[in-house]
Structures are given as structure tokens and as C-alpha cells.
Enzyme design. Structure first.
Site, PDB file in Angstrom:
ATOM      1  NE  ARG A 192      29.961  14.337 -11.500  1.00 47.45           N
ATOM      2  CZ  ARG A 192      29.963  13.061 -11.160  1.00 47.45           C
ATOM      3  NH1 ARG A 192      30.873  12.245 -11.644  1.00 47.45           N
ATOM      4  NH2 ARG A 192      29.062  12.567 -10.324  1.00 47.45           N
TER       5      ARG A 192
ATOM      6  CG  HIS B 189      20.181  14.411 -17.213  1.00 50.95           C
ATOM      7  ND1 HIS B 189      20.638  13.143 -17.405  1.00 50.95           N
ATOM      8  CD2 HIS B 189      21.074  14.989 -16.347  1.00 50.95           C
ATOM      9  CE1 HIS B 189      21.749  12.946 -16.690  1.00 50.95           C
ATOM     10  NE2 HIS B 189      22.025  14.044 -16.040  1.00 50.95           N
TER      11      HIS B 189
ATOM     12  CE1 TYR C  41      34.276  10.923 -11.987  1.00 47.98           C
ATOM     13  CE2 TYR C  41      34.698  11.279 -14.323  1.00 47.98           C
ATOM     14  CZ  TYR C  41      34.020  11.610 -13.171  1.00 47.98           C
ATOM     15  OH  TYR C  41      33.101  12.624 -13.188  1.00 47.98           O
TER      16      TYR C  41
ATOM     17  CD  GLU D 123      26.677  18.372 -11.891  1.00 47.19           C
ATOM     18  OE1 GLU D 123      26.717  17.499 -11.009  1.00 47.19           O
ATOM     19  OE2 GLU D 123      25.909  18.335 -12.872  1.00 47.19           O
TER      20      GLU D 123
ATOM     21  CG  HIS E 233      23.071  17.697 -17.781  1.00 46.42           C
ATOM     22  ND1 HIS E 233      22.107  18.217 -16.953  1.00 46.42           N
ATOM     23  CD2 HIS E 233      23.994  17.143 -16.952  1.00 46.42           C
ATOM     24  CE1 HIS E 233      22.427  17.970 -15.692  1.00 46.42           C
ATOM     25  NE2 HIS E 233      23.575  17.329 -15.656  1.00 46.42           N
TER      26      HIS E 233
ATOM     27  CG  ASP F 269      23.281  18.045 -11.424  1.00 49.17           C
ATOM     28  OD1 ASP F 269      23.914  17.408 -10.568  1.00 49.17           O
ATOM     29  OD2 ASP F 269      23.243  17.718 -12.632  1.00 49.17           O
TER      30      ASP F 269
ATOM     31  CG  HIS G  33      31.046  12.453 -17.460  1.00 45.96           C
ATOM     32  ND1 HIS G  33      31.060  13.820 -17.376  1.00 45.96           N
ATOM     33  CD2 HIS G  33      31.681  12.012 -16.344  1.00 45.96           C
ATOM     34  CE1 HIS G  33      31.665  14.198 -16.256  1.00 45.96           C
ATOM     35  NE2 HIS G  33      32.069  13.110 -15.610  1.00 45.96           N
TER      36      HIS G  33
ATOM     37  CG  ASP H 290      -2.088  -0.932   1.049  1.00 49.10           C
ATOM     38  OD1 ASP H 290      -2.394  -1.277  -0.114  1.00 49.10           O
ATOM     39  OD2 ASP H 290      -2.691  -1.327   2.060  1.00 49.10           O
TER      40      ASP H 290
ATOM     41  CD  GLU I 160      27.633  17.055 -14.967  1.00 52.01           C
ATOM     42  OE1 GLU I 160      27.882  16.102 -14.214  1.00 52.01           O
ATOM     43  OE2 GLU I 160      26.467  17.343 -15.342  1.00 52.01           O
TER      44      GLU I 160
ATOM     45  CG  ASP J 146      26.256  14.463  -8.991  1.00 54.06           C
ATOM     46  OD1 ASP J 146      25.401  15.349  -8.803  1.00 54.06           O
ATOM     47  OD2 ASP J 146      26.539  14.017 -10.119  1.00 54.06           O
TER      48      ASP J 146
ATOM     49  CG  HIS K  25      25.031   6.447 -13.330  1.00 59.58           C
ATOM     50  ND1 HIS K  25      24.418   6.020 -14.486  1.00 59.58           N
ATOM     51  CD2 HIS K  25      25.348   7.742 -13.553  1.00 59.58           C
ATOM     52  CE1 HIS K  25      24.373   7.008 -15.353  1.00 59.58           C
ATOM     53  NE2 HIS K  25      24.926   8.063 -14.814  1.00 59.58           N
TER      54      HIS K  25
HETATM   55  N1  GLY Z   1      23.488  14.171 -11.208  1.00 55.43           N
HETATM   56  C1  GLY Z   1      23.334  13.885 -12.549  1.00 55.43           C
HETATM   57  C2  GLY Z   1      24.302  14.579 -13.378  1.00 55.43           C
HETATM   58  O1  GLY Z   1      25.216  15.169 -12.869  1.00 55.43           O
HETATM   59  O2  GLY Z   1      24.156  14.642 -14.553  1.00 55.43           O
HETATM   60 MN    MN Z   2      24.771  17.053 -13.910  1.00 50.23          MN
HETATM   61 MN    MN Z   3      25.256  15.933 -10.891  1.00 46.08          MN
END
Ligand code: GLY
Ligand code: MN
Ligand code: MN
Length: 445
Positions: free
Chosen positions: A413, A363, A396, A415, A356, A269, A352, A38, A392, A258, A241
Site C-alpha cells: 500500500r 478517519h 494484497y 498512502e 478518506h 496518515d 478497500h 489505577d 492510498e 501504516d 488491520h
Molecule cells: N491508518 C488508517 C487508514 O489508513 O485508513
Molecule cells: Mn488512511
Molecule cells: Mn493509513
């Protein structure tokens, strides 16, 4: 957000529909989703629906008609005393029409009988084609109901357009009200990152820092994290991730966080990387300064008239040069900076892209290529004031033969969230400590 803002957006969509010959747009909100038994997932409206309506309840659909005259019609739940006792207030069609300024509102229970009438003789439908099996099936049913009336002289829509093409363009450029919310979402998330830095010490676990983030988000009115927070210590930082887990923070390791919050439907973000002990080691600092310089180069390449990819290209040049300078990439094998960029060998450590769009969705929607250009290979989008994007870059380092051991398992990273302005860009997440000196000072208390 002002109700007139939603009405203005609906009028803008109707005008664009009219430019395509008019018709009927159908924009449902998101369904409620059960988690188990539930217990349901926290409800989150559909971003397109909310962008045009401001209406917070589930089980609702917005219909826009560009016909003889413009109409905005909401289908929503009826008032229901019993359900309101259990689940809370419902506007009901009459309340929704009054409070949200629709031209008409009907019970969602009547949508199957009303929509075929609204669609009759309309030249085209506008909806999110293929976005949901449920919506596709509903549209099929409504269309067939209209077609069943052909002998009565009714014509059915003969074209369908994806309404998201219109909405994505609108959402890509934020107005002042949206930017005000996004600045606040950025401030809250920046404070949360500073709080996590102040709390970090050896012996805690990743989830302890996640708890500090959530505390800061919620106590400032954020409704949700904008996405599952990443709190990754040691080698976990090299898993892109990874989510906050239970790994112990160890003296000598870094933590990569992050995390961003959602405030009034808009996301922030932010990523920061800092030492558990409060002091960067030599190799950590070496790589950190490279990522920071890459980010600065990307920030300087972000502004009106620049391409979306200029920031990525600027960051990549700095990162790749850093990989050569530190021996992450072997000059004898990898070649020159131009070679490294051309042959993609940098991807071992940077896999990456540098940013974005950011907005109601983390995103966020919006074409990355310029839709106004009719070439097969459209150029990357030119930035204009009001666009919001993340910047960002990262490095790594997974253990591998030939990679200097000093750098193994370091994941970094950095960002930030940038609003394109007339003169360049505004970093709305600038309150999150970022330089080595700032981070070490905050962590010393
Ligand atoms: N947290 C998702 C990204 O940095 O794109
Ligand atoms: Mn991001
Ligand atoms: Mn992020």
C-alpha cells in the site's frame, strides 16, 4: 492555535443554529477512560468540543445559546489544590472564562441545575443525538427538569437537531491554521517513515521499527500516534488491520508500515512499503510500480471540481489493468478491464477504498455525499480547496489456486495525505521516500 479562531468557530455555529430557529447546543468533551486498575488511557479530548473551545481538560461541556443574544458557556472542573498536587493544573471556571474567552463559565458540578434554566423557553436543542448513552440520559434529565416548570409558564425545547451536521461541514474544510499544523504532522510522520527505512535490516522485528516511528513522533513534539501503527512484514502485510507485532524481518520480504502521528489534535496518515534488504525483488517491484502508478493517477484526479470518488476510480483502473497484465487475474476468466471493474473481481486483491477525509480524526468527519443536493441518491462530494484526504491504493496477494506463486504474500500500500488546492492538490507527505529508486537510495544510506 489562536483563541480568536475558536471564538470565530463558535460564532459560526451560533449563526447556523439561528438559521434553524435558534436554541441551545450542548457539546461535552470525551470522558477519561480507565485501562486497568489505577492506570488510565492517555486522555484525548473530544474533537468537536476541542474544535470549538481549545479547552484541554476532561470533565467539561460547552453550551452555545442562540437566544436573545449569543452566549458561549463552559462547564468545567473547579480548581482543587489537592487534585492539582496529584494530577496537575486546572483552569477552574474563572480561569477558563478569562483565558479562553467564554461569556461565562460554571462548575461542572452545577450543570444539572444550570442547564434546565438555560434550556427554558429555547425552541430546540442541538447535540450529538444518540452518540452516548450518558449524554442521552443527561439530556432526558434536563428536559424533564424544564418540563417540571410548565405550570410556571416555561416551555421546553420541542425539537432536537444533531449538532454534528453543522460541525461536520465546518470541519471538512480546513483553514490556514489547521493546514499549517497538518503539514507539520505530515512532515514528522514522513521523517518517521524514512527513519524506519534506514533502520530496517534482516533479523530485527516489527516492534523495532515501531519503536523508531514512536521515537521520531515524540521527539518532534507529537503527543500520540494518530492510530495504532501497522508494521507488517511478509504475509502480515495482507492483513489490513494488522498491528505491529513481533514477526522477524526476513531478507527477501517486504515491510508495510501504516503510521501517522497526532500533532496538536491533527492526524497524519502515511503508508510505505519497502524491502527488508533494501532492494526490491522482480515480482515485488512489478506490483509496487502498479500501485505507485495507481496512486499517481488518483493524485492527478484530485482537485477542485473533481468528485471524491474520481481518485478511487482512476486508481482502480490502473490496479485492475495491472492485475490483468501480471496474471493475478486470468484474462480468460476475468474478461476485459471493464468486466473486472464491473464484476468486482479485482476485490480479491484490492478490497478497500482509495481514501478518506483526514483532520482531527484520522478517519475524519464530513459527508462523502453532497448534502446540498436533495436527491435520494446524492452525488459524491465535489472537492473544494481546504479539504484534506488520503490517497492510498494497494494490492494484497493471498496465496490461492490460479494466482502466480511469485506474487504470493506480497502486500503493498502507498498512502499520502493530500490538501485540495486551487490548482489541484498538495501532497503534504511528499517527504516520505516513495519511488523504488528513492527507497533503495535511502536504505543504502
Ligand atoms: N491508518 C488508517 C487508514 O489508513 O485508513
Ligand atoms: Mn488512511
Ligand atoms: Mn493509513
Amino acid at each position: 492555535m489562536n483563541m480568536s479562531t475558536f471564538a470565530r468557530r463558535r460564532a459560526a455555529v451560533l449563526e447556523k443554529m439561528r438559521a434553524q430557529g435558534g436554541g441551545v447546543a450542548i457539546i461535552p468533551t470525551a470522558p477519561e477512560v480507565m485501562r486497568n486498575a489505577d492506570a488510565d488511557y492517555p486522555y484525548r479530548h473530544d474533537s468537536y468540543f476541542y474544535y470549538l473551545s481549545g479547552f484541554p481538560e476532561p470533565e467539561a461541556t460547552l453550551v452555545l445559546i442562540a437566544g436573545e443574544r449569543d452566549q458561549s458557556i463552559l462547564f468545567c472542573r473547579e480548581k482543587n489544590e489537592e487534585r492539582e498536587i496529584w494530577d496537575g493544573y486546572r483552569y477552574g471556571p474563572a480561569g477558563a472564562k478569562e483565558q479562553f474567552g467564554f461569556d461565562a463559565a460554571f462548575s461542572i458540578g452545577n450543570i444539572d441545575s444550570e442547564l434546565p434554566m438555560l434550556m427554558a423557553n429555547a425552541p430546540a436543542l442541538f447535540y450529538a443525538l444518540g452518540s452516548s448513552a450518558r449524554l442521552d440520559a443527561q439530556v432526558q434529565g434536563w428536559l424533564n427538569a424544564v418540563r417540571a416548570q410548565v405550570r410556571a409558564g416555561v416551555t421546553a425545547p420541542s425539537a432536537a437537531y444533531d449538532v454534528r451536521t453543522i460541525l461536520n461541514e465546518m470541519r471538512l474544510v480546513k483553514d490556514d491554521e489547521e493546514l499549517a499544523i497538518m503539514r507539520r504532522a505530515a512532515d514528522i510522520a514522513a521523517d518517521a517513515h524514512a527513519r524506519a527505512m534506514r533502520c530496517a535490516r534482516p533479523g530485527l522485528r516489527e516492534y523495532h521499527l515501531e519503536a523508531e516511528l514512536l521515537h521520531e513522533f515524540r521527539r518532534n513534539g507529537s503527543q500520540f500516534p494518530a492510530y495504532g501503527s501497522i508494521v507488517a512484514t511478509g504475509a502480515n502485510a495482507c492483513v489490513l488491520h494488522y498491528r505491529a507485532g513481533d514477526a522477524e524481518l526476513r531478507d527477501g520480504d517486504l515491510v508495510l508500515i501504516d503510521a501517522g502521528c497526532e500533532l496538536d489534535s491533527y492526524a497524519s496518515d502515511i503508508t510505505r512499503t519497502f524491502p527488508v534488504s533494501g532492494r526490491f525483488s522482480g515480482p515485488q517491484k512489478t506490483l509496487y510500480e502498479i500501485v505507485l502508478a495507481a496512486q499517481q493517477a488518483a493524485i492527478e484526479a484530485t482537485g477542485p471540481g473533481r468528485r471524491f470518488t474520481d481518485g478511487h476510480d482512476a486508481a482502480l483502473a490502473v490496479l485492475a489493468q495491472g492485475m490483468l497484465d501480471t496474471g493475478l487475474l486470468d484474462r480468460d476468466k476475468a474478461g476485459t478491464l471493464d468486466d473486472v471493474i464491473a464484476n468486482g473481481s479485482y476485490r480479491q486483491f484490492y478490497m478497500h477504498r482509495t481514501g478518506h477525509w483526514l483532520g482531527m480524526d484520522v478517519h475524519d468527519v464530513g459527508d462523502y455525499r453532497d448534502p446540498a443536493v436533495s436527491a435520494t441518491e446524492k452525488p459524491w462530494r465535489t472537492l473544494v480547496p481546504g479539504m484534506v484526504l488520503t490517497i492510498e491504493p494497494g494490492i494484497y496477494v493471498r496465496p490461492a489456486p490460479g494466482v502466480p506463486e511469485d506474487f504470493w504474500n506480497i502486500g503493498i500500500r502507498i498512502e499520502d495525505d493530500a490538501v485540495v488546492t486551487a490548482g489541484g492538490c498538495e501532497i503534504i507527505t511528499r517527504n516520505a521516500p516513495k519511488t523504488v529508486a528513492e527507497i533503495e537510495a535511502v536504505m543504502r544510506g
